[in-house]
Design a protein around this motif. Structure first.
Motif, mmCIF file in Angstrom:
data_model
loop_
_atom_site.group_PDB
_atom_site.id
_atom_site.type_symbol
_atom_site.label_atom_id
_atom_site.label_comp_id
_atom_site.label_asym_id
_atom_site.label_seq_id
_atom_site.Cartn_x
_atom_site.Cartn_y
_atom_site.Cartn_z
ATOM 1 N N GLY A 94 62.988 18.136 1.312
ATOM 2 C CA GLY A 94 63.576 19.461 1.324
ATOM 3 C C GLY A 94 63.332 20.178 0.015
ATOM 4 N N THR A 95 63.595 21.475 -0.016
ATOM 5 C CA THR A 95 63.349 22.279 -1.214
ATOM 6 C C THR A 95 64.602 23.028 -1.644
ATOM 7 N N CYS A 103 65.199 14.225 -9.121
ATOM 8 C CA CYS A 103 63.780 14.200 -8.776
ATOM 9 C C CYS A 103 63.046 15.306 -9.540
ATOM 10 N N LYS A 104 61.874 14.987 -10.086
ATOM 11 C CA LYS A 104 61.128 15.930 -10.925
ATOM 12 C C LYS A 104 60.052 16.699 -10.165
ATOM 13 N N ALA A 105 59.879 16.429 -8.867
ATOM 14 C CA ALA A 105 58.851 17.129 -8.095
ATOM 15 C C ALA A 105 59.187 18.619 -8.015
ATOM 16 N N ARG A 106 58.223 19.491 -8.397
ATOM 17 C CA ARG A 106 58.493 20.932 -8.446
ATOM 18 C C ARG A 106 57.225 21.711 -8.708
ATOM 19 N N LEU A 107 57.337 23.020 -8.608
ATOM 20 C CA LEU A 107 56.271 23.897 -9.084
ATOM 21 C C LEU A 107 56.905 25.039 -9.863
ATOM 22 N N ASN A 108 56.275 25.399 -10.974
ATOM 23 C CA ASN A 108 56.691 26.542 -11.784
ATOM 24 C C ASN A 108 55.782 27.712 -11.456
ATOM 25 N N ALA A 109 56.347 28.895 -11.347
ATOM 26 C CA ALA A 109 55.564 30.075 -10.994
ATOM 27 C C ALA A 109 55.935 31.245 -11.894
ATOM 28 N N LEU A 111 53.956 16.628 -8.491
ATOM 29 C CA LEU A 111 53.919 16.207 -7.089
ATOM 30 C C LEU A 111 54.712 14.926 -6.827
ATOM 31 N N GLU A 112 54.892 14.097 -7.853
ATOM 32 C CA GLU A 112 55.500 12.786 -7.657
ATOM 33 C C GLU A 112 57.018 12.900 -7.474
ATOM 34 N N HIS A 113 57.543 12.133 -6.506
ATOM 35 C CA HIS A 113 58.979 12.053 -6.252
ATOM 36 C C HIS A 113 59.499 10.686 -6.693
ATOM 37 N N ASN A 114 60.764 10.612 -7.042
ATOM 38 C CA ASN A 114 61.362 9.328 -7.420
ATOM 39 C C ASN A 114 62.193 8.733 -6.280
ATOM 40 N N LYS A 156 58.677 37.527 -14.524
ATOM 41 C CA LYS A 156 59.748 36.691 -13.983
ATOM 42 C C LYS A 156 59.221 35.279 -13.787
ATOM 43 N N TYR A 157 59.966 34.301 -14.265
ATOM 44 C CA TYR A 157 59.575 32.904 -14.137
ATOM 45 C C TYR A 157 60.624 32.188 -13.271
ATOM 46 N N PHE A 158 60.155 31.404 -12.323
ATOM 47 C CA PHE A 158 61.089 30.659 -11.489
ATOM 48 C C PHE A 158 60.487 29.310 -11.118
ATOM 49 N N THR A 159 61.368 28.390 -10.711
ATOM 50 C CA THR A 159 60.963 27.021 -10.372
ATOM 51 C C THR A 159 61.484 26.660 -8.994
ATOM 52 N N LEU A 160 60.583 26.194 -8.149
ATOM 53 C CA LEU A 160 60.945 25.646 -6.845
ATOM 54 C C LEU A 160 60.759 24.141 -6.910
ATOM 55 N N GLY A 161 61.717 23.388 -6.396
ATOM 56 C CA GLY A 161 61.614 21.936 -6.499
ATOM 57 C C GLY A 161 62.191 21.220 -5.311
ATOM 58 N N CYS A 162 62.183 19.909 -5.425
ATOM 59 C CA CYS A 162 62.742 19.040 -4.387
ATOM 60 C C CYS A 162 64.253 19.248 -4.314
ATOM 61 N N SER A 163 64.800 19.181 -3.107
ATOM 62 C CA SER A 163 66.238 19.398 -2.921
ATOM 63 C C SER A 163 67.080 18.283 -3.534
#
Length: 669
Positions: free
Chosen positions: A58-59, A102-108, A123-126, A72-79
């Protein structure tokens, strides 16, 4: 370290949901990379949501900020990015948490013109990912406009919510394909389901045939008399048959529910799954409740379940059931429902002059006796003190004490069940699906729909145990051992035993051969008074046993054994044989791979065509009818189409008449 903001995309925000519909483009399940460009924040959010769903997670939106450069800077990541913070008022009963940092995310980064570019990707999930459970993630559920409109219209038409919801399940061809959950609809208060229609035994046969076409492992038997009148019906779907492999060791059997039109008892075979939930292992409609009927039913069930007989069986105090069980399941431990017996006490003993005090004593004898010897001593004293020697009912149940008194049955695994209330709860579960006018064949259809709800609840519980962990309340290694192994529901029960260790005082008693015997004194509060109960625990390196028999009865290690392990400094882990497999969450059970039959359109080409046309019309209606001119254009097109189809239908009918002159008057002789 980035600060996580509680800004997870909210399903309740209808406008936001509408703008972020999950309609994945062909390339939107590709891996995110630095430098990828999007036209808006919504587009990149939609892209990452689709990618997450294709990968099985999930996100959430982790943070957003605006800098002096206007970007504008934002981060989408794992839920599961959040850190665990307990909000439980009781520290000994922590709530489940999805937060594992969990560190999986993307910065935009979004420029002033609205263009968004991905600047960093992890990309890696824990934690483990799962495609089959991704549909239960809250953000992966979405109500599209067509479904919302249908739910609103059905609500206005006073169609109850669960029936409303089930139509969407059928249309989506199952819960797995549904883009929203039952909790997402806001119009459902009561339960009512689709009806099969009216008919007789032939229609029931047709229904069973259809179910068997959907899955060849669907099993049924119809018992008829010498005049071909229907007497008894048994059926079990493929999932129930597979579930019996894991949950058929202990079953309850009950016949308390009647469909009023045919006055047929509904007999339910019920097991307990790894979450402690009821699971149906077969169902029957019976015309009688005698030994012959039950013998036919039990034999049929045994054949259906590949001759896999239960080790233990709970029923009410019925002699016909007892006789049939002795015939068909001679090796099964047969137990009577304790609740059924105790609820007869007012009727059987209520006229006694000292009824109130006698009832209290009887409850103490039954529930509080810790050994068979103690039970015998207290029972005899009760009979003598209240002069009950002539009471035939007490004589009868005393003679059968090994079938119902807790101290006589606690050495057998009953999956924690002490009554047949599970069966009764399944029967009451049908309330709302059927009523006093429900026909026999209608009940079969309602049963199928009700069973799907049970399957969905098990799937949701599987997801909960997969996706969230309950924090440990102690530093003992064996708690972490069970946290990793047990489902959340059963781990909570184990945690209750850990928490109750504080009431136990443990000391070494004696040696018995190679075994050490410990005395564990537990403090209990009874009627505002403290009571001290002593349990004996037998211990060696591989074998543990307590006189409370909780592990044997329920498959959960008791507080007394845990207290001995603490005293012996054996808190790191317990032998694998005491991590009871019935409650494990890491076992791949075959029945979860079998779907219930959702596709009611299978084999009906006309209904399939109609369904596709309705979907297309709904799509057109929501594409862009923004003005009266747009509406007029669509309505004219529909009128032209109706004229064309009507002309085609008339032409086909005329051709049929020309080819078959007798067509208007029936077939030619």
């Amino acid at each position: 370290m980035e600060e996580i903001i509680e800004e997870q995309i909210n399903d309740g925000n209808q406008q936001h949901d509408d703008s972020l519909e999950v309609n994945a483009a062909a390339d939107q399940d590709q891996e995110p990379k630095v430098g990828m460009s999007f036209s808006s924040e919504d587009e990149v959010t939609r892209y990452y949501l689709n990618y997450a769903r294709s990968m099985g997670f999930g996100t959430s939106k982790i943070n957003t900020r605006k800098r002096d450069d206007g970007k504008k800077y934002f981060t989408l990541g794992c839920s599961r990015a959040r850190k665990y913070v307990s909000n439980s008022k009781n520290l000994l009963k922590p709530n489940p948490t999805v937060g594992v940092q969990c560190k999986a995310r993307l910065n935009a980064c979004m420029s002033s013109d609205g263009t968004v570019v991905i600047s960093r990707v992890v990309l890696e999930h824990n934690h483990e990912l799962s495609l089959t459970k991704a549909g239960y993630v809250r953000r992966n559920k979405n109500l599209d406009p067509c479904i919302k409109r249908r739910l609103r219209l059905n609500d206005q038409a006073e169609i109850d919510g669960s029936r409303n919801f089930q139509s969407s399940v059928v249309e989506a061809n199952g819960y797995d394909s549904l883009t929203f959950g039952e909790k997402d609809r806001n119009y459902i208060d009561k339960i009512r389901r689709l009806r099969l229609g009216t008919g007789d035994a032939e229609v029931i046969q047709s229904y069973f045939d259809r179910m068997q076409k959907q899955n060849s492992q669907f099993y049924y038997r119809m018992d008829v008399d010498d005049k071909s009148h229907l007497r008894n019906v048994f059926w079990a779907n493929a999932r129930s048959r597979a579930a019996c492999e894991y949950f058929g060791e202990v079953i309850t059997f009950d016949t308390t529910y009647l469909t009023n039109k045919y006055y047929m008892p509904v007999a339910a075979f019920v097991g307990v799954n790894h979450h402690g939930q009821s699971v149906l292992l077969g169902c029957a409609l019976l015309s009688n409740e005698d030994t012959q009927t039950f013998t036919w039913l039990f034999s049929t069930w045994l054949e259906c379940m590949h001759e896999r007989a239960p080790n233990a069986m709970i029923t009410d105090q019925d002699r016909a059931m007892k006789n049939a069980i002795d015939i068909v399941f001679p090796n099964a431990r047969h137990r009577w429902c304790l609740w059924h017996i105790m609820k007869k006490v007012p009727k059987k003993l209520g006229k006694h002059s000292d009824y109130e005090s006698m009832k209290t004593v009887l409850h103490g004898v039954v529930y509080d006796s810790l050994s068979k010897g103690e039970f015998m001593e207290r029972w005899e004293k009760m009979i003598k003190d209240y002069e009950l020697h002539a009471n035939e009912w007490l004589k009868e149940i005393f003679d059968e004490r090994y079938r119902w008194v807790p101290v006589y049955v606690k050495d057998t695994f009953w999956a924690g069940m002490s009554t047949t209330q599970r069966s009764e709860s399944v029967n009451s579960f049908f309330d709302g699906y059927v009523n006093s006018k429900t026909a026999l064949k209608q009940f079969l259809e309602q049963y199928d729909i009700a069973l799907r709800d049970k399957v969905e609840k098990e799937s949701m519980a599987d997801f909960g145990s997969f996706n969230a962990e309950i924090a440990c309340v102690s530093i003992f290694g064996f708690e972490s051992q069970f946290q990793k192994a047990f489902t959340n529901a059963k781990f909570k029960e184990f945690q209750a035993e850990i928490s109750s260790m504080m009431y136990c005082n443990t000391c070494f008693d004696r040696l018995d051969g190679l075994k050490s015997i410990f005395s564990v004194t537990e403090s209990k509060k009874l009627y505002d008074k403290m009571k001290y109960v002593v349990f004996n625990v037998s211990f060696d390196e591989e074998n543990l046993q307590c006189t409370c028999y909780l592990f044997e009865f329920k498959g959960i290690l008791c507080r007394h054994i845990l207290s001995v392990l603490k005293l012996k400094d054996k808190t790191e882990s317990v032998p694998p044989s005491y991590v009871f497999s019935h409650w494990r969450k890491d076992i791949k059970r075959r029945h979860t791979l079998i779907r219930c039959g959702f596709d009611h359109l299978a084999g009906n080409i006309e209904l399939q065509r109609l369904n596709k046309a309705c979907d297309a019309f709904h799509e057109v209606a929501f594409m862009g009818i923004n003005t009266d001119e747009d509406l007029l254009k669509v309505m004219n097109w529909i009128d032209n189409l109706k004229t064309e189809l009507s002309s085609k239908e008339l032409l086909q009918a005329q051709q049929h008449i020309d080819n078959h002159p007798s067509g208007l008057n029936g077939p030619a002789s």
